[in-house]
Design a protein around this motif. Structure first.
Motif, PDB file in Angstrom:
ATOM      1  N   ALA A 115       3.567 -84.329 -18.404  1.00  0.00           N
ATOM      2  CA  ALA A 115       3.172 -82.976 -18.007  1.00  0.00           C
ATOM      3  C   ALA A 115       4.045 -81.928 -18.691  1.00  0.00           C
ATOM      4  CB  ALA A 115       3.243 -82.830 -16.492  1.00  0.00           C
ATOM      5  N   VAL A 116       5.344 -82.189 -18.735  1.00  0.00           N
ATOM      6  CA  VAL A 116       6.264 -81.250 -19.398  1.00  0.00           C
ATOM      7  C   VAL A 116       5.946 -81.179 -20.896  1.00  0.00           C
ATOM      8  CG1 VAL A 116       8.670 -80.837 -20.021  1.00  0.00           C
ATOM      9  CG2 VAL A 116       8.084 -81.534 -17.689  1.00  0.00           C
ATOM     10  N   ALA A 117       5.709 -82.338 -21.518  1.00  0.00           N
ATOM     11  CA  ALA A 117       5.385 -82.355 -22.940  1.00  0.00           C
ATOM     12  C   ALA A 117       4.079 -81.616 -23.220  1.00  0.00           C
ATOM     13  CB  ALA A 117       5.282 -83.806 -23.427  1.00  0.00           C
ATOM     14  N   THR A 118       3.095 -81.791 -22.351  1.00  0.00           N
ATOM     15  CA  THR A 118       1.818 -81.097 -22.519  1.00  0.00           C
ATOM     16  C   THR A 118       1.997 -79.598 -22.404  1.00  0.00           C
ATOM     17  OG1 THR A 118       0.612 -82.989 -21.601  1.00  0.00           O
ATOM     18  CG2 THR A 118      -0.529 -80.881 -21.629  1.00  0.00           C
ATOM     19  N   LEU A 119       2.811 -79.157 -21.460  1.00  0.00           N
ATOM     20  CA  LEU A 119       3.064 -77.730 -21.296  1.00  0.00           C
ATOM     21  C   LEU A 119       3.735 -77.143 -22.531  1.00  0.00           C
ATOM     22  CD1 LEU A 119       3.161 -75.143 -19.637  1.00  0.00           C
ATOM     23  CD2 LEU A 119       5.265 -75.984 -18.558  1.00  0.00           C
ATOM     24  N   VAL A 120       4.700 -77.846 -23.077  1.00  0.00           N
ATOM     25  CA  VAL A 120       5.393 -77.368 -24.280  1.00  0.00           C
ATOM     26  C   VAL A 120       4.408 -77.226 -25.453  1.00  0.00           C
ATOM     27  CG1 VAL A 120       7.127 -77.968 -26.023  1.00  0.00           C
ATOM     28  CG2 VAL A 120       7.637 -78.272 -23.585  1.00  0.00           C
TER      29      VAL A 120
END
Length: 228
Positions: A115-120
């Motif tokens: 999720a964090v990687a997708t947001l970035v």
């Protein structure tokens, strides 16, 4: 032509399943409708389902409108759009395999990480929409991480559904599609607004950020239960 090809592949797959998959044993317990409905009382299950909706709502808001994002936004020739979609698909296949394996040992950390990687990546696409090479690379990487937690989320739904988890396990697929429908509706409206090609990117970034809300609540809930 695409749909006829899918029809032929589905028919071949059905034949393979009929020949190779052994029949189910009849010695299992008889499903209970009351028990299946009771499994839906789990608060953790609904947090997982909310995560499912946000995951596809965010990622597929960008994916569904990638043609105008690439051509009108980044100035990439239309010829490259199918190759970008192919890259996304292959990356998503790899991501699903890797995400599933990671989820075996870290079922909560894996969705948080992806999720964090997708947001970035969504924020990078939003802030740098006119860099052709970078946009192509980011789109493929979005395929790698954007949907890679889906197998893990289905597994969590099965876990939180308890002993009668047939209904709970089947719900993520429906919720994935619901999130896609809602996300792409907002993305389409944003595309038609003054935001133009940046509209779907903004919706995708917001969706990617919202994924972290039910996930954070789920992690806190799990930690609280462990302390008890």
């Amino acid at each position: 032509g695409t749909f006829w090809l899918l029809t032929a592949l589905a028919a071949a797959l059905a034949l393979a399943v009929a020949r190779m998959v052994p029949p189910a044993s009849s010695s299992g317990t008889v499903p209970s409708v009351r028990a299946e409905l009771a499994s839906l009382r789990s608060g953790r299950l609904w947090l997982v389902l909310a995560t499912c909706a946000m995951v596809t709502g965010g990622t597929l808001s960008i994916y569904s409108f990638i043609s105008p994002i690439l051509t009108a936004g980044a100035g990439i020739p239309e010829l490259w759009v199918p190759f970008a979609l192919m890259g996304f698909g292959l990356a998503a296949l790899v991501g699903s395999i890797l995400g599933g394996r990671m989820g075996d040992s870290r079922p909560l950390a894996t969705p948080v990480l992806t999720a964090v990687a997708t947001l970035v990546i969504a924020l990078a696409l939003l802030l740098l929409p006119s860099q052709p090479a970078l946009v192509l690379i980011l789109f493929v990487v979005l395929g790698l991480v954007g949907l890679s937690s889906n197998p893990v989320l289905v597994g969590l739904a099965n876990r939180y559904g308890g002993e009668a988890s047939t209904l709970a396990t089947s719900m993520p697929t429906a919720i994935f599609n619901l999130g896609t429908a809602i996300g792409t509706a907002f993305a389409g409206a944003a595309l038609s607004s003054g935001l133009g090609e940046r509209g779907p990117l903004l919706v995708g970034a917001v969706g990617a950020a919202l994924v972290l809300v039910p996930l954070a609540l789920l992690v806190l809930r799990e930690r609280g239960l462990r302390r008890v």
